[in-house]
Design a protein around this motif. Sequence first.
Motif, PDB file in Angstrom:
ATOM      1  N   GLY A  76      -1.117   3.585   4.205  1.00 30.57           N
ATOM      2  CA  GLY A  76      -0.043   2.801   3.732  1.00 30.57           C
ATOM      3  C   GLY A  76       0.530   3.134   2.365  1.00 30.57           C
ATOM      4  O   GLY A  76      -0.389   2.722   1.603  1.00 30.57           O
ATOM      5  N   VAL A  77       1.848   3.061   2.410  1.00 28.72           N
ATOM      6  CA  VAL A  77       1.953   3.578   0.541  1.00 28.72           C
ATOM      7  C   VAL A  77       3.016   1.908   0.994  1.00 28.72           C
ATOM      8  O   VAL A  77       3.686   1.916   0.677  1.00 28.72           O
ATOM      9  CB  VAL A  77       2.467   4.579   0.941  1.00 28.72           C
ATOM     10  N   CYS A  78       2.755   1.731  -0.840  1.00 28.87           N
ATOM     11  CA  CYS A  78       3.956   0.813  -1.330  1.00 28.87           C
ATOM     12  C   CYS A  78       4.057  -0.044  -0.284  1.00 28.87           C
ATOM     13  O   CYS A  78       3.078  -0.987  -0.075  1.00 28.87           O
ATOM     14  CB  CYS A  78       4.503   1.463  -2.093  1.00 28.87           C
ATOM     15  N   TYR A  79       5.057  -0.207  -0.065  1.00 25.27           N
ATOM     16  CA  TYR A  79       5.616  -1.282   1.221  1.00 25.27           C
ATOM     17  C   TYR A  79       4.082  -1.348   2.843  1.00 25.27           C
ATOM     18  O   TYR A  79       4.470  -2.493   2.994  1.00 25.27           O
ATOM     19  CB  TYR A  79       6.976  -1.149   1.987  1.00 25.27           C
ATOM     20  N   GLY A  80       4.173  -0.072   2.923  1.00 21.75           N
ATOM     21  CA  GLY A  80       3.232  -0.170   3.929  1.00 21.75           C
ATOM     22  C   GLY A  80       1.775  -0.393   3.557  1.00 21.75           C
ATOM     23  O   GLY A  80       1.571  -1.367   4.017  1.00 21.75           O
ATOM     24  N   HIS A  81       1.381  -0.756   1.917  1.00 23.11           N
ATOM     25  CA  HIS A  81       0.049  -1.306   1.741  1.00 23.11           C
ATOM     26  C   HIS A  81      -0.078  -2.739   1.885  1.00 23.11           C
ATOM     27  O   HIS A  81      -0.479  -3.082   2.104  1.00 23.11           O
ATOM     28  CB  HIS A  81       0.100  -0.313  -0.185  1.00 23.11           C
ATOM     29  N   GLN A  82       1.264  -3.434   1.114  1.00 25.96           N
ATOM     30  CA  GLN A  82       1.412  -4.792   1.121  1.00 25.96           C
ATOM     31  C   GLN A  82       1.634  -5.329   2.635  1.00 25.96           C
ATOM     32  O   GLN A  82       1.230  -6.426   2.450  1.00 25.96           O
ATOM     33  CB  GLN A  82       2.962  -5.189   0.247  1.00 25.96           C
ATOM     34  N   LEU A  83       2.264  -4.210   3.562  1.00 24.86           N
ATOM     35  CA  LEU A  83       2.445  -5.071   5.003  1.00 24.86           C
ATOM     36  C   LEU A  83       1.149  -4.801   5.697  1.00 24.86           C
ATOM     37  O   LEU A  83       0.891  -5.701   6.112  1.00 24.86           O
ATOM     38  CB  LEU A  83       3.101  -4.319   5.903  1.00 24.86           C
ATOM     39  N   MET A  84       0.346  -3.824   5.318  1.00 24.45           N
ATOM     40  CA  MET A  84      -0.590  -3.850   5.514  1.00 24.45           C
ATOM     41  C   MET A  84      -1.620  -4.576   5.526  1.00 24.45           C
ATOM     42  O   MET A  84      -2.332  -5.808   6.531  1.00 24.45           O
ATOM     43  CB  MET A  84      -1.730  -2.584   5.121  1.00 24.45           C
ATOM     44  N   ALA A  85      -1.632  -5.477   4.251  1.00 32.79           N
ATOM     45  CA  ALA A  85      -2.266  -6.012   3.907  1.00 32.79           C
ATOM     46  C   ALA A  85      -2.224  -7.331   4.388  1.00 32.79           C
ATOM     47  O   ALA A  85      -2.761  -8.740   4.523  1.00 32.79           O
ATOM     48  CB  ALA A  85      -2.391  -5.770   2.127  1.00 32.79           C
ATOM     49  N   ALA A  88      -0.435  -8.130   6.611  1.00 33.93           N
ATOM     50  CA  ALA A  88      -1.089  -8.842   8.721  1.00 33.93           C
ATOM     51  C   ALA A  88      -2.298  -8.423   9.082  1.00 33.93           C
ATOM     52  O   ALA A  88      -2.517  -9.191   9.993  1.00 33.93           O
ATOM     53  CB  ALA A  88      -0.366  -6.649   9.220  1.00 33.93           C
ATOM     54  N   PHE A  89      -3.458  -8.433   7.649  1.00 32.21           N
ATOM     55  CA  PHE A  89      -4.628  -8.390   7.936  1.00 32.21           C
ATOM     56  C   PHE A  89      -5.016  -9.309   7.440  1.00 32.21           C
ATOM     57  O   PHE A  89      -6.846  -9.623   7.402  1.00 32.21           O
ATOM     58  CB  PHE A  89      -5.384  -6.481   7.697  1.00 32.21           C
ATOM     59  N   GLY A  90      -4.362 -10.454   6.974  1.00 33.91           N
ATOM     60  CA  GLY A  90      -4.591 -11.787   6.408  1.00 33.91           C
ATOM     61  C   GLY A  90      -4.663 -11.481   4.626  1.00 33.91           C
ATOM     62  O   GLY A  90      -5.387 -13.309   4.619  1.00 33.91           O
ATOM     63  N   GLY A  91      -4.381 -11.251   4.211  1.00 34.15           N
ATOM     64  CA  GLY A  91      -4.081 -10.929   2.866  1.00 34.15           C
ATOM     65  C   GLY A  91      -2.747 -11.327   2.436  1.00 34.15           C
ATOM     66  O   GLY A  91      -2.228 -11.863   3.664  1.00 34.15           O
ATOM     67  N   VAL A  92      -2.217 -11.608   1.638  1.00 31.14           N
ATOM     68  CA  VAL A  92      -0.921 -12.085   0.652  1.00 31.14           C
ATOM     69  C   VAL A  92      -0.292 -11.165   0.034  1.00 31.14           C
ATOM     70  O   VAL A  92      -0.899 -10.595  -0.978  1.00 31.14           O
ATOM     71  CB  VAL A  92      -1.362 -13.243  -0.655  1.00 31.14           C
ATOM     72  N   SER A  93       0.723 -10.783   0.611  1.00 34.43           N
ATOM     73  CA  SER A  93       1.322  -9.769  -0.905  1.00 34.43           C
ATOM     74  C   SER A  93       3.030 -11.482  -1.128  1.00 34.43           C
ATOM     75  O   SER A  93       3.960 -11.791  -0.401  1.00 34.43           O
ATOM     76  CB  SER A  93       2.220  -8.824  -0.175  1.00 34.43           C
ATOM     77  N   ASP A  94       3.288 -10.592  -2.561  1.00 36.41           N
ATOM     78  CA  ASP A  94       4.336 -11.410  -2.788  1.00 36.41           C
ATOM     79  C   ASP A  94       4.506 -10.664  -4.537  1.00 36.41           C
ATOM     80  O   ASP A  94       4.431  -9.771  -5.193  1.00 36.41           O
ATOM     81  CB  ASP A  94       3.806 -12.917  -3.592  1.00 36.41           C
ATOM     82  N   TYR A  95       5.627 -11.314  -4.881  1.00 36.12           N
ATOM     83  CA  TYR A  95       6.415 -10.814  -5.885  1.00 36.12           C
ATOM     84  C   TYR A  95       4.760 -10.756  -7.573  1.00 36.12           C
ATOM     85  O   TYR A  95       3.863 -12.055  -7.509  1.00 36.12           O
ATOM     86  CB  TYR A  95       7.140 -11.429  -6.951  1.00 36.12           C
ATOM     87  N   HIS A  96       4.518  -9.221  -8.101  1.00 31.79           N
ATOM     88  CA  HIS A  96       3.418 -10.237  -9.511  1.00 31.79           C
ATOM     89  C   HIS A  96       4.054 -10.885 -10.771  1.00 31.79           C
ATOM     90  O   HIS A  96       4.778 -10.729 -10.789  1.00 31.79           O
ATOM     91  CB  HIS A  96       3.706  -8.517  -9.392  1.00 31.79           C
ATOM     92  N   PRO A  97       3.528 -11.410 -11.501  1.00 27.81           N
ATOM     93  CA  PRO A  97       3.658 -12.749 -11.822  1.00 27.81           C
ATOM     94  C   PRO A  97       4.176 -11.434 -13.498  1.00 27.81           C
ATOM     95  O   PRO A  97       4.723 -12.541 -14.074  1.00 27.81           O
ATOM     96  CB  PRO A  97       2.606 -13.451 -12.244  1.00 27.81           C
ATOM     97  N   ALA A  98       3.604 -10.573 -13.562  1.00 30.25           N
ATOM     98  CA  ALA A  98       3.960  -9.856 -14.961  1.00 30.25           C
ATOM     99  C   ALA A  98       4.941  -8.934 -14.433  1.00 30.25           C
ATOM    100  O   ALA A  98       5.549  -8.461 -15.280  1.00 30.25           O
ATOM    101  CB  ALA A  98       2.480  -9.090 -14.878  1.00 30.25           C
ATOM    102  N   VAL A 145      -0.158  -6.579  -3.595  1.00 32.46           N
ATOM    103  CA  VAL A 145      -1.219  -7.078  -2.567  1.00 32.46           C
ATOM    104  C   VAL A 145      -1.402  -8.192  -3.331  1.00 32.46           C
ATOM    105  O   VAL A 145      -2.469  -7.933  -4.894  1.00 32.46           O
ATOM    106  CB  VAL A 145      -1.712  -6.408  -2.013  1.00 32.46           C
ATOM    107  N   MET A 146      -1.438  -9.448  -3.185  1.00 23.33           N
ATOM    108  CA  MET A 146      -1.739 -10.699  -4.639  1.00 23.33           C
ATOM    109  C   MET A 146      -3.273 -11.192  -4.286  1.00 23.33           C
ATOM    110  O   MET A 146      -4.320 -11.718  -4.983  1.00 23.33           O
ATOM    111  CB  MET A 146      -0.844 -12.043  -4.610  1.00 23.33           C
ATOM    112  N   GLN A 147      -3.464 -11.379  -2.879  1.00 24.83           N
ATOM    113  CA  GLN A 147      -5.020 -11.563  -2.371  1.00 24.83           C
ATOM    114  C   GLN A 147      -5.217 -10.893  -1.300  1.00 24.83           C
ATOM    115  O   GLN A 147      -5.068 -10.668  -0.511  1.00 24.83           O
ATOM    116  CB  GLN A 147      -5.137 -13.128  -1.563  1.00 24.83           C
ATOM    117  N   ALA A 148      -6.617  -9.703  -1.535  1.00 20.27           N
ATOM    118  CA  ALA A 148      -6.851  -9.089  -0.374  1.00 20.27           C
ATOM    119  C   ALA A 148      -7.654  -9.799   1.149  1.00 20.27           C
ATOM    120  O   ALA A 148      -7.756 -10.704   0.875  1.00 20.27           O
ATOM    121  CB  ALA A 148      -8.201  -8.143  -0.924  1.00 20.27           C
ATOM    122  N   PRO A 149      -7.316  -9.066   2.259  1.00 18.27           N
ATOM    123  CA  PRO A 149      -7.448  -9.562   3.191  1.00 18.27           C
ATOM    124  C   PRO A 149      -9.120  -9.793   3.302  1.00 18.27           C
ATOM    125  O   PRO A 149      -9.872  -8.844   3.060  1.00 18.27           O
ATOM    126  CB  PRO A 149      -7.442  -8.873   4.098  1.00 18.27           C
TER     127      PRO A 149
END
Length: 238
Positions: free
Chosen positions: A96-105, A107-117, A155-159
């Motif tokens: 997975g690349v970019c959106y694919g990276h965030q979506l996979m994470a 889907a597998f139990g992680g958290v993807s969201d806006y980066h505070p920086a 990906v703010m929290q990895a699965p």
Amino acid sequence: MACVLIVKTGDAYPEVVDQYGDFETLFEKQLSTALPAHLHLQVWDAQRNPTAPALDGLAGILITGSHSMVSDAEPWSEALKPWLKAALANNTPMLGVCYGHQLMADAFGGVSDYHPAGRESGTHTVRLTQAGQQDPLFSQLPERFAAHLTHAQSVMQAPQGSTVLAHNSHDAHQALRYGPRQWSVQFHPEFTAHVMSAYLKRQQAALLDQGEEPDTLLANVIDCSEASSLLRRFLAFV
């Protein structure tokens, strides 16, 4: 002939599409020089066609970037999650690349969201972790390499159970591994320097708003052949 599926999750900016091709075309251009005779590429537009291909017929899966946001939980995107879980359980090779990276994470139990920086755009240095230096896909990269990036979410929290393979000063999860043949990256190995420059020109106002200097970012865009090599090496695992 076995199929490597490119899952298209969005469209690039119109001027990028006109000059260089859409996201799936950028993948095809990078992969075409290394595609073995027994493999062929096929594109599935997941936004416009809700019917997911059967996993049994796939030798591998590549998931593109998108201008959508994973945290918006759009129905087409949410519908991909059980399919991705089934692919992981099936040990189907995935990248997975970019959106694919965030979506996979996600889907597998992680958290993807806006980066505070804020947004990370341009050519930046990415560093391999010790696990990354030993990973079968990433180990041929140097410990530090340049990569093209453009993203507001991360990906703010990895699965749980995933392995962090790369990071940088902006993002703790530049690359993750979820299984023996399942990876994702925040950066864009399919981008050329020209595509990265086109993105920076489109994002000038947003970058200025967060205190960045678009002219400096443009001047620092270079070729990222080492990052791009990941796409071609992924074919060895399908």
